[in-house]
Design a protein around this motif. Structure first.
Motif, PDB file in Angstrom:
ATOM      1  N   PHE A  30     -30.464  -4.159  39.454  1.00 10.56           N
ATOM      2  CA  PHE A  30     -31.192  -3.519  38.344  1.00 10.56           C
ATOM      3  C   PHE A  30     -31.414  -2.048  38.664  1.00 10.56           C
ATOM      4  N   LYS A  31     -31.669  -1.286  37.608  1.00  9.42           N
ATOM      5  CA  LYS A  31     -31.953   0.134  37.808  1.00  9.42           C
ATOM      6  C   LYS A  31     -33.460   0.352  37.916  1.00  9.42           C
ATOM      7  N   VAL A  32     -33.851   1.235  38.817  1.00 11.09           N
ATOM      8  CA  VAL A  32     -35.251   1.638  38.908  1.00 11.09           C
ATOM      9  C   VAL A  32     -35.296   3.107  38.464  1.00 11.09           C
ATOM     10  N   ALA A  33     -35.876   3.340  37.283  1.00 14.02           N
ATOM     11  CA  ALA A  33     -35.839   4.684  36.692  1.00 14.02           C
ATOM     12  C   ALA A  33     -36.887   5.602  37.312  1.00 14.02           C
ATOM     13  N   LEU A  34     -36.492   6.857  37.537  1.00 14.17           N
ATOM     14  CA  LEU A  34     -37.357   7.815  38.239  1.00 14.17           C
ATOM     15  C   LEU A  34     -37.355   9.182  37.554  1.00 14.17           C
ATOM     16  N   ASN A  35     -38.454   9.874  37.750  1.00 13.71           N
ATOM     17  CA  ASN A  35     -38.571  11.255  37.264  1.00 13.71           C
ATOM     18  C   ASN A  35     -38.831  12.169  38.461  1.00 13.71           C
ATOM     19  N   ALA A  36     -37.808  12.976  38.812  1.00 10.18           N
ATOM     20  CA  ALA A  36     -37.952  13.856  39.979  1.00 10.18           C
ATOM     21  C   ALA A  36     -38.499  15.225  39.579  1.00 10.18           C
ATOM     22  N   CYS A  52     -32.411  20.321  24.548  1.00  6.30           N
ATOM     23  CA  CYS A  52     -31.607  19.770  23.448  1.00  6.30           C
ATOM     24  C   CYS A  52     -32.567  19.409  22.320  1.00  6.30           C
ATOM     25  N   THR A  53     -32.139  19.644  21.093  1.00  6.12           N
ATOM     26  CA  THR A  53     -33.077  19.518  19.969  1.00  6.12           C
ATOM     27  C   THR A  53     -33.625  18.093  19.789  1.00  6.12           C
ATOM     28  N   PHE A  54     -32.888  17.098  20.332  1.00  2.00           N
ATOM     29  CA  PHE A  54     -33.330  15.707  20.158  1.00  2.00           C
ATOM     30  C   PHE A  54     -34.188  15.234  21.328  1.00  2.00           C
ATOM     31  N   CYS A  55     -34.323  16.068  22.353  1.00  3.97           N
ATOM     32  CA  CYS A  55     -34.939  15.604  23.607  1.00  3.97           C
ATOM     33  C   CYS A  55     -36.439  15.895  23.617  1.00  3.97           C
ATOM     34  N   SER A  56     -37.203  14.962  24.127  1.00  2.00           N
ATOM     35  CA  SER A  56     -38.655  15.141  24.185  1.00  2.00           C
ATOM     36  C   SER A  56     -39.032  16.033  25.364  1.00  2.00           C
ATOM     37  N   SER A  57     -40.292  16.344  25.472  1.00  2.00           N
ATOM     38  CA  SER A  57     -40.740  17.179  26.596  1.00  2.00           C
ATOM     39  C   SER A  57     -40.601  16.447  27.928  1.00  2.00           C
ATOM     40  N   TYR A  58     -40.388  15.122  27.895  1.00  2.00           N
ATOM     41  CA  TYR A  58     -40.222  14.362  29.142  1.00  2.00           C
ATOM     42  C   TYR A  58     -38.764  14.306  29.600  1.00  2.00           C
ATOM     43  N   GLY A  59     -37.885  15.045  28.899  1.00  2.00           N
ATOM     44  CA  GLY A  59     -36.496  15.134  29.360  1.00  2.00           C
ATOM     45  C   GLY A  59     -35.788  13.800  29.466  1.00  2.00           C
ATOM     46  N   SER A  60     -35.851  12.991  28.395  1.00  2.00           N
ATOM     47  CA  SER A  60     -35.191  11.679  28.360  1.00  2.00           C
ATOM     48  C   SER A  60     -35.784  10.693  29.370  1.00  2.00           C
ATOM     49  N   GLY A  61     -36.976  10.991  29.854  1.00  2.00           N
ATOM     50  CA  GLY A  61     -37.592  10.068  30.812  1.00  2.00           C
ATOM     51  C   GLY A  61     -38.860   9.456  30.249  1.00  2.00           C
ATOM     52  N   THR A  63     -39.669   6.677  28.936  1.00  2.00           N
ATOM     53  CA  THR A  63     -40.053   5.278  29.179  1.00  2.00           C
ATOM     54  C   THR A  63     -40.297   4.976  30.668  1.00  2.00           C
ATOM     55  N   ILE A  64     -40.197   5.990  31.518  1.00  2.00           N
ATOM     56  CA  ILE A  64     -40.389   5.738  32.962  1.00  2.00           C
ATOM     57  C   ILE A  64     -41.878   5.510  33.253  1.00  2.00           C
ATOM     58  N   GLU A  65     -42.149   4.365  33.904  1.00  2.99           N
ATOM     59  CA  GLU A  65     -43.538   4.060  34.277  1.00  2.99           C
ATOM     60  C   GLU A  65     -43.981   5.020  35.385  1.00  2.99           C
ATOM     61  N   ASP A  66     -45.226   5.422  35.363  1.00  3.37           N
ATOM     62  CA  ASP A  66     -45.806   6.274  36.425  1.00  3.37           C
ATOM     63  C   ASP A  66     -45.010   7.553  36.674  1.00  3.37           C
ATOM     64  N   LYS A  67     -44.475   8.128  35.589  1.00  4.13           N
ATOM     65  CA  LYS A  67     -43.561   9.263  35.766  1.00  4.13           C
ATOM     66  C   LYS A  67     -44.216  10.528  36.329  1.00  4.13           C
ATOM     67  N   PHE A  68     -45.543  10.554  36.356  1.00  3.46           N
ATOM     68  CA  PHE A  68     -46.201  11.737  36.912  1.00  3.46           C
ATOM     69  C   PHE A  68     -46.611  11.544  38.376  1.00  3.46           C
ATOM     70  N   GLU A  69     -46.371  10.364  38.897  1.00  5.30           N
ATOM     71  CA  GLU A  69     -46.704  10.075  40.300  1.00  5.30           C
ATOM     72  C   GLU A  69     -45.596  10.618  41.209  1.00  5.30           C
ATOM     73  N   PRO A  70     -45.905  10.772  42.527  1.00  3.18           N
ATOM     74  CA  PRO A  70     -44.840  11.160  43.457  1.00  3.18           C
ATOM     75  C   PRO A  70     -43.687  10.146  43.410  1.00  3.18           C
ATOM     76  N   PHE A  95     -32.209   8.361  38.849  1.00  2.00           N
ATOM     77  CA  PHE A  95     -32.922   9.609  38.567  1.00  2.00           C
ATOM     78  C   PHE A  95     -32.591   9.976  37.117  1.00  2.00           C
ATOM     79  N   GLN A  96     -33.485   9.576  36.237  1.00  3.78           N
ATOM     80  CA  GLN A  96     -33.160   9.565  34.802  1.00  3.78           C
ATOM     81  C   GLN A  96     -33.598  10.824  34.057  1.00  3.78           C
ATOM     82  N   ALA A  97     -34.800  11.327  34.383  1.00  9.21           N
ATOM     83  CA  ALA A  97     -35.355  12.399  33.555  1.00  9.21           C
ATOM     84  C   ALA A  97     -34.774  13.766  33.943  1.00  9.21           C
ATOM     85  N   TYR A  98     -34.582  14.594  32.954  1.00  9.84           N
ATOM     86  CA  TYR A  98     -34.113  15.988  33.142  1.00  9.84           C
ATOM     87  C   TYR A  98     -32.741  16.031  33.834  1.00  9.84           C
ATOM     88  N   THR A  99     -32.478  17.188  34.500  1.00 11.71           N
ATOM     89  CA  THR A  99     -31.146  17.433  35.098  1.00 11.71           C
ATOM     90  C   THR A  99     -31.298  17.386  36.611  1.00 11.71           C
TER      91      THR A  99
END
Ligand code: SF4
Length: 314
Positions: A30-36, A52-61, A63-70, A95-99
């Motif tokens: 399974f994938k474990v999604a992360l926001n770096a 990108c005009t369709f992208c939220s401020s979370y950079g496609s991330g 749905t990541i749980e605890d995305k503001f945690e380390p 590593f899903q969010a942003y670039t």
């Protein structure tokens, strides 16, 4: 000829990601999604602002749980959620969010280091853009791929530069082609993202996007519908000037036609996406992912078709 994808476990008519993973790793993966917490060059002013005009401020991330945690906290808590379902499963650190290659090699290597030594991780997947992969970065990632499989997920969305420009993508198809060419000389695995129902694209354009990408030395593809989120540039403009969106039947029709023009060796990582309930404008049918996937299967049976069928007759 008959369906060449008679996998007993899923009975699909295309090369599924789950079949690839089961065959390669002999286990549930399974994938474990992360926001770096990176950004993107079309957000920070390098090649544009606002993203990108369709992208939220979370950079496609979103749905990541605890995305503001380390990162380590995010990983452990998301791993726990997945292991609740599959206690003995293996993980892909995604590593899903942003670039995720929009930084120095040192930065990226520090980010990846802890994940290279975790036994349950079989692969690492980095969402990124074609204009953010220097030769030096590719060389480093290729080196790291001796330790873990490394997937490079390239957001392309469309092969049409005019439409990409209208979405503020900040790089063109030629840049994408050159990066795929450089990546193809390494052990890195390439997954390309395409989006259906972009404003200004016809069904034929969407099928052509899949055909063109399928001719490249890539390993996998992800296809999904455009999500129009309220709090995005596209969402605000859509409310003022709506444009036609594919309905469920049209989407299924397009996806089946896209599968028909994709070579059989290309792994289909996804054919639906994760929307954001309450944040999304219209296209509620997209939340019923199982129904959409089942209907794609049924349409393939009804059309007596399979991935790559059109290429066989060319
Ligand atoms: S490159 Fe990806 S993360 Fe960055 S703004 Fe575009 S869609 Fe969002």
């Amino acid at each position: 000829m008959n369906n060449p994808f008679p996998y007993s476990e899923d009975n699909k008519r295309y090369y599924t990601w789950s079949h690839y993973l089961k065959t390669k790793y002999k286990n549930k993966v399974f994938k474990v999604a992360l926001n770096a917490n990176f950004t993107c060059p079309n957000r920070d002013g390098t090649c544009g602002v606002g993203g990108c005009t369709f992208c939220s401020s979370y950079g496609s991330g979103d749905t990541i749980e605890d995305k503001f945690e380390p990162l380590d906290v995010q990983y452990e808590s998301n791993l726990k959620i997945m292991q609740h379902k599959w206690p003995k499963g293996n993980a892909i650190a995604y590593f899903q969010a942003y670039t995720n290659t929009y930084g120095s090699v040192k930065q990226v290597s520090e980010m990846l280091k802890p994940f290279l030594f975790k036994d349950e991780i079989v692969a690492i997947s980095l969402a990124t853009r074609a204009d953010c992969l220097s030769d030096e970065m590719i060389e480093y990632l290729d080196f790291v791929s001796r330790k873990k499989d490394i997937w490079i997920e390239l957001g392309l969305q469309t092969t049409n530069d005019k439409i990409a420009k209208s979405l503020n993508r900040g790089h063109d198809y030629q840049c994408f082609l050159e990066t795929v060419e450089r990546l193809s000389k390494t052990n890195l695995k390439i997954c390309v993202h395409l989006m259906n129902s972009l404003p200004g694209e016809s069904k034929e354009d969407m099928i052509q996007n899949a055909y063109k990408v399928g001719q490249l030395p890539i390993h996998a593809i992800k296809i999904h519908m455009l999500y129009i989120l309220k709090d995005t540039v596209l969402g605000k403009s859509y409310l003022q000037h709506p444009f036609p969106m594919l309905d469920k039947d049209d989407y299924i029709d397009v996806v089946v036609s896209q599968l028909e023009v994709l070579p059989k060796h290309i792994i289909i990582q996804r054919l639906t996406g994760d929307g954001m309930r309450g944040e999304q404008i219209g296209s509620e049918w997209m939340f019923k992912k199982t129904i959409v996937l089942n209907d794609i299967d049924k349409a393939m049976v009804a059309r007596n078709t399979w991935q790559g069928k059109v290429l066989e007759t060319k």
